[in-house]
Design a protein around this motif. Structure first.
Motif, PDB file in Angstrom:
ATOM      1  N   GLY A 141       0.667  -1.003  -0.247  1.00 22.96           N
ATOM      2  CA  GLY A 141       0.001   0.500   0.243  1.00 22.96           C
ATOM      3  C   GLY A 141       1.050   1.087  -0.446  1.00 22.96           C
ATOM      4  N   ARG A 142       2.011   1.016  -0.034  1.00 21.22           N
ATOM      5  CA  ARG A 142       3.295   2.435   0.002  1.00 21.22           C
ATOM      6  C   ARG A 142       3.392   2.533  -1.635  1.00 21.22           C
ATOM      7  NH1 ARG A 142       7.609   1.822   3.325  1.00 21.22           N
ATOM      8  NH2 ARG A 142       7.954  -0.433   2.921  1.00 21.22           N
ATOM      9  N   ILE A 143       2.805   3.737  -1.603  1.00 25.11           N
ATOM     10  CA  ILE A 143       3.955   4.017  -3.147  1.00 25.11           C
ATOM     11  C   ILE A 143       4.517   5.710  -2.872  1.00 25.11           C
ATOM     12  CG2 ILE A 143       3.535   5.021  -4.929  1.00 25.11           C
ATOM     13  CD1 ILE A 143       1.967   2.307  -4.791  1.00 25.11           C
ATOM     14  N   TYR A 144       6.136   5.488  -3.483  1.00 25.97           N
ATOM     15  CA  TYR A 144       6.520   7.065  -3.533  1.00 25.97           C
ATOM     16  C   TYR A 144       6.611   7.037  -4.953  1.00 25.97           C
ATOM     17  CZ  TYR A 144       8.327   4.157   0.432  1.00 25.97           C
ATOM     18  OH  TYR A 144       7.997   4.295   2.130  1.00 25.97           O
ATOM     19  N   LYS A 145       6.980   8.601  -4.694  1.00 21.91           N
ATOM     20  CA  LYS A 145       7.452   9.568  -6.291  1.00 21.91           C
ATOM     21  C   LYS A 145       9.116   9.590  -5.742  1.00 21.91           C
ATOM     22  CE  LYS A 145       6.395  13.292  -9.077  1.00 21.91           C
ATOM     23  NZ  LYS A 145       6.510  12.716 -10.401  1.00 21.91           N
ATOM     24  N   LYS A 146       9.955  10.010  -7.373  1.00 16.35           N
ATOM     25  CA  LYS A 146      11.008  10.118  -7.021  1.00 16.35           C
ATOM     26  C   LYS A 146      11.417  12.030  -8.129  1.00 16.35           C
ATOM     27  CE  LYS A 146      13.677   7.159  -8.125  1.00 16.35           C
ATOM     28  NZ  LYS A 146      14.655   5.361  -8.074  1.00 16.35           N
ATOM     29  N   VAL A 147      11.591  12.559  -7.604  1.00 12.95           N
ATOM     30  CA  VAL A 147      12.168  13.762  -7.788  1.00 12.95           C
ATOM     31  C   VAL A 147      13.743  14.092  -7.812  1.00 12.95           C
ATOM     32  CG1 VAL A 147       9.673  15.046  -7.121  1.00 12.95           C
ATOM     33  CG2 VAL A 147      11.591  15.504  -5.403  1.00 12.95           C
ATOM     34  N   GLU A 148      14.276  15.092  -8.699  1.00 15.23           N
ATOM     35  CA  GLU A 148      15.673  15.193  -8.380  1.00 15.23           C
ATOM     36  C   GLU A 148      15.729  16.555  -8.616  1.00 15.23           C
ATOM     37  OE1 GLU A 148      18.148  13.391 -12.270  1.00 15.23           O
ATOM     38  OE2 GLU A 148      18.464  15.631 -12.044  1.00 15.23           O
ATOM     39  N   ILE A 149      17.571  16.516  -7.554  1.00 13.46           N
ATOM     40  CA  ILE A 149      17.055  18.261  -6.823  1.00 13.46           C
ATOM     41  C   ILE A 149      18.785  18.256  -7.261  1.00 13.46           C
ATOM     42  CG2 ILE A 149      15.336  18.288  -5.325  1.00 13.46           C
ATOM     43  CD1 ILE A 149      17.139  17.254  -3.423  1.00 13.46           C
ATOM     44  N   VAL A 150      18.904  19.415  -6.608  1.00 12.47           N
ATOM     45  CA  VAL A 150      21.075  19.561  -6.892  1.00 12.47           C
ATOM     46  C   VAL A 150      20.892  20.340  -5.713  1.00 12.47           C
ATOM     47  CG1 VAL A 150      23.100  20.464  -8.522  1.00 12.47           C
ATOM     48  CG2 VAL A 150      20.402  19.649  -8.763  1.00 12.47           C
ATOM     49  N   GLY A 151      22.034  19.940  -5.030  1.00 17.87           N
ATOM     50  CA  GLY A 151      22.391  20.859  -3.379  1.00 17.87           C
ATOM     51  C   GLY A 151      23.861  21.602  -3.913  1.00 17.87           C
ATOM     52  N   LEU A 152      24.217  21.870  -3.805  1.00 20.68           N
ATOM     53  CA  LEU A 152      25.451  22.846  -3.194  1.00 20.68           C
ATOM     54  C   LEU A 152      26.112  23.227  -1.827  1.00 20.68           C
ATOM     55  CD1 LEU A 152      23.967  25.773  -6.409  1.00 20.68           C
ATOM     56  CD2 LEU A 152      24.958  23.320  -6.429  1.00 20.68           C
ATOM     57  N   SER A 153      27.616  23.737  -2.678  1.00 25.63           N
ATOM     58  CA  SER A 153      28.244  24.039  -1.081  1.00 25.63           C
ATOM     59  C   SER A 153      29.404  24.187  -1.698  1.00 25.63           C
ATOM     60  CB  SER A 153      27.579  23.041  -0.069  1.00 25.63           C
ATOM     61  OG  SER A 153      28.815  22.386   1.168  1.00 25.63           O
ATOM     62  N   THR A 154      30.028  25.488  -0.431  1.00 27.99           N
ATOM     63  CA  THR A 154      31.429  25.612  -0.193  1.00 27.99           C
ATOM     64  C   THR A 154      32.170  24.238   0.874  1.00 27.99           C
ATOM     65  OG1 THR A 154      31.122  27.601   0.866  1.00 27.99           O
ATOM     66  CG2 THR A 154      30.805  28.040  -1.450  1.00 27.99           C
ATOM     67  N   ALA A 155      31.193  24.007   1.165  1.00 32.31           N
ATOM     68  CA  ALA A 155      32.083  23.351   2.335  1.00 32.31           C
ATOM     69  C   ALA A 155      32.394  21.163   2.193  1.00 32.31           C
ATOM     70  CB  ALA A 155      30.849  23.147   3.436  1.00 32.31           C
ATOM     71  N   GLY A 156      31.741  20.900   1.194  1.00 36.00           N
ATOM     72  CA  GLY A 156      31.817  19.950   0.825  1.00 36.00           C
ATOM     73  C   GLY A 156      30.862  19.379   0.135  1.00 36.00           C
ATOM     74  N   ILE A 157      31.215  17.808   0.558  1.00 41.57           N
ATOM     75  CA  ILE A 157      29.569  17.145  -0.312  1.00 41.57           C
ATOM     76  C   ILE A 157      28.813  16.728   0.700  1.00 41.57           C
ATOM     77  CG2 ILE A 157      29.231  14.519  -1.607  1.00 41.57           C
ATOM     78  CD1 ILE A 157      31.976  15.184  -3.339  1.00 41.57           C
ATOM     79  N   LYS A 206      41.405  25.666  -7.256  1.00 43.35           N
ATOM     80  CA  LYS A 206      41.295  25.012  -6.124  1.00 43.35           C
ATOM     81  C   LYS A 206      39.808  24.986  -6.443  1.00 43.35           C
ATOM     82  CE  LYS A 206      44.553  25.995  -2.493  1.00 43.35           C
ATOM     83  NZ  LYS A 206      45.285  27.062  -1.473  1.00 43.35           N
ATOM     84  N   VAL A 207      39.037  23.782  -5.924  1.00 38.90           N
ATOM     85  CA  VAL A 207      37.549  23.307  -5.415  1.00 38.90           C
ATOM     86  C   VAL A 207      36.931  24.378  -4.888  1.00 38.90           C
ATOM     87  CG1 VAL A 207      35.329  21.740  -5.052  1.00 38.90           C
ATOM     88  CG2 VAL A 207      37.868  20.995  -5.851  1.00 38.90           C
ATOM     89  N   ASP A 208      35.901  25.102  -5.252  1.00 34.05           N
ATOM     90  CA  ASP A 208      35.257  26.353  -5.512  1.00 34.05           C
ATOM     91  C   ASP A 208      33.569  25.923  -4.732  1.00 34.05           C
ATOM     92  OD1 ASP A 208      36.763  28.773  -5.375  1.00 34.05           O
ATOM     93  OD2 ASP A 208      35.830  28.723  -7.394  1.00 34.05           O
ATOM     94  N   GLU A 209      32.968  25.159  -5.558  1.00 35.52           N
ATOM     95  CA  GLU A 209      32.079  24.929  -5.042  1.00 35.52           C
ATOM     96  C   GLU A 209      31.610  22.856  -5.212  1.00 35.52           C
ATOM     97  OE1 GLU A 209      27.862  27.334  -5.822  1.00 35.52           O
ATOM     98  OE2 GLU A 209      28.026  25.651  -7.746  1.00 35.52           O
ATOM     99  N   TYR A 210      30.815  22.070  -4.525  1.00 38.39           N
ATOM    100  CA  TYR A 210      30.206  21.036  -4.667  1.00 38.39           C
ATOM    101  C   TYR A 210      29.184  20.832  -5.424  1.00 38.39           C
ATOM    102  CZ  TYR A 210      34.878  19.915  -2.098  1.00 38.39           C
ATOM    103  OH  TYR A 210      36.408  19.623  -1.786  1.00 38.39           O
ATOM    104  N   GLN A 211      28.822  20.301  -6.099  1.00 38.11           N
ATOM    105  CA  GLN A 211      27.324  20.548  -6.842  1.00 38.11           C
ATOM    106  C   GLN A 211      27.446  18.751  -7.150  1.00 38.11           C
ATOM    107  OE1 GLN A 211      27.951  21.984 -10.659  1.00 38.11           O
ATOM    108  NE2 GLN A 211      28.492  23.391 -10.089  1.00 38.11           N
ATOM    109  N   VAL A 212      25.527  18.571  -5.651  1.00 37.38           N
ATOM    110  CA  VAL A 212      25.051  17.263  -5.734  1.00 37.38           C
ATOM    111  C   VAL A 212      24.226  16.643  -6.129  1.00 37.38           C
ATOM    112  CG1 VAL A 212      24.950  14.751  -4.922  1.00 37.38           C
ATOM    113  CG2 VAL A 212      26.789  16.721  -4.214  1.00 37.38           C
TER     114      VAL A 212
END
Length: 72
Positions: free
Chosen positions: A6-22, A57-63
Protein backbone atom coordinates in the motif's frame (compact mmCIF):
# COMPACT_ATOMS: atom_id res chain seq x y z
CA UNK A 1 5.55 3.75 10.35
CA UNK A 2 3.79 0.88 8.65
CA UNK A 3 5.83 -1.35 6.38
CA UNK A 4 4.41 -3.50 3.63
CA UNK A 5 1.76 -3.18 0.99
CA UNK A 6 0.00 0.00 0.00
CA UNK A 7 2.92 2.41 0.06
CA UNK A 8 3.73 4.26 -3.17
CA UNK A 9 6.65 6.64 -3.62
CA UNK A 10 7.61 9.32 -6.08
CA UNK A 11 11.21 10.35 -6.76
CA UNK A 12 12.27 13.84 -7.78
CA UNK A 13 15.68 15.11 -8.80
CA UNK A 14 17.30 17.97 -6.91
CA UNK A 15 20.79 19.51 -6.83
CA UNK A 16 22.58 20.45 -3.61
CA UNK A 17 25.35 23.04 -3.60
CA UNK A 18 27.98 23.77 -0.99
CA UNK A 19 31.40 25.29 -0.62
CA UNK A 20 32.01 23.11 2.48
CA UNK A 21 31.92 19.67 0.85
CA UNK A 22 29.89 16.82 -0.61
CA UNK A 23 28.16 15.83 2.63
CA UNK A 24 27.10 19.42 3.23
CA UNK A 25 25.75 19.69 -0.33
CA UNK A 26 23.65 16.56 0.30
CA UNK A 27 22.37 17.89 3.62
CA UNK A 28 21.55 21.31 2.13
CA UNK A 29 19.48 19.62 -0.61
CA UNK A 30 17.66 17.28 1.77
CA UNK A 31 16.92 20.09 4.24
CA UNK A 32 15.44 22.28 1.50
CA UNK A 33 13.42 19.37 0.05
CA UNK A 34 12.03 18.64 3.54
CA UNK A 35 10.59 22.17 3.60
CA UNK A 36 8.61 21.55 0.39
CA UNK A 37 7.83 17.83 0.39
CA UNK A 38 6.09 15.70 3.00
CA UNK A 39 7.15 12.23 4.12
CA UNK A 40 10.66 12.19 2.65
CA UNK A 41 11.98 8.67 2.92
CA UNK A 42 15.37 8.27 1.22
CA UNK A 43 17.83 9.77 -1.22
CA UNK A 44 20.11 8.47 -3.96
CA UNK A 45 23.24 10.27 -5.12
CA UNK A 46 23.15 10.37 -8.92
CA UNK A 47 26.15 12.54 -9.73
CA UNK A 48 28.87 14.52 -8.01
CA UNK A 49 30.63 17.42 -9.67
CA UNK A 50 31.98 20.80 -8.78
CA UNK A 51 33.41 24.09 -9.85
CA UNK A 52 37.14 24.78 -9.94
CA UNK A 53 38.26 28.33 -9.19
CA UNK A 54 40.95 30.33 -10.96
CA UNK A 55 43.41 29.26 -8.26
CA UNK A 56 42.89 25.58 -9.15
CA UNK A 57 41.02 24.79 -5.93
CA UNK A 58 37.47 23.48 -5.61
CA UNK A 59 35.12 26.44 -5.14
CA UNK A 60 31.83 24.58 -4.99
CA UNK A 61 30.51 21.02 -4.73
CA UNK A 62 27.40 20.09 -6.69
CA UNK A 63 25.54 16.86 -5.87
CA UNK A 64 22.63 15.61 -7.96
CA UNK A 65 20.20 13.61 -5.82
CA UNK A 66 16.93 11.85 -6.22
CA UNK A 67 14.77 12.08 -3.12
CA UNK A 68 11.76 9.86 -2.57
CA UNK A 69 8.60 10.71 -0.72
CA UNK A 70 5.50 8.71 0.06
CA UNK A 71 2.37 9.67 -1.88
CA UNK A 72 -0.78 10.36 0.13
Amino acid sequence: MTYGKGRIYKKVEIVGLSTAGIEDAIQQAVTKAQQSLEKLSWFEVQDVRGHIGDDGKVDEYQVVLKVAFELK
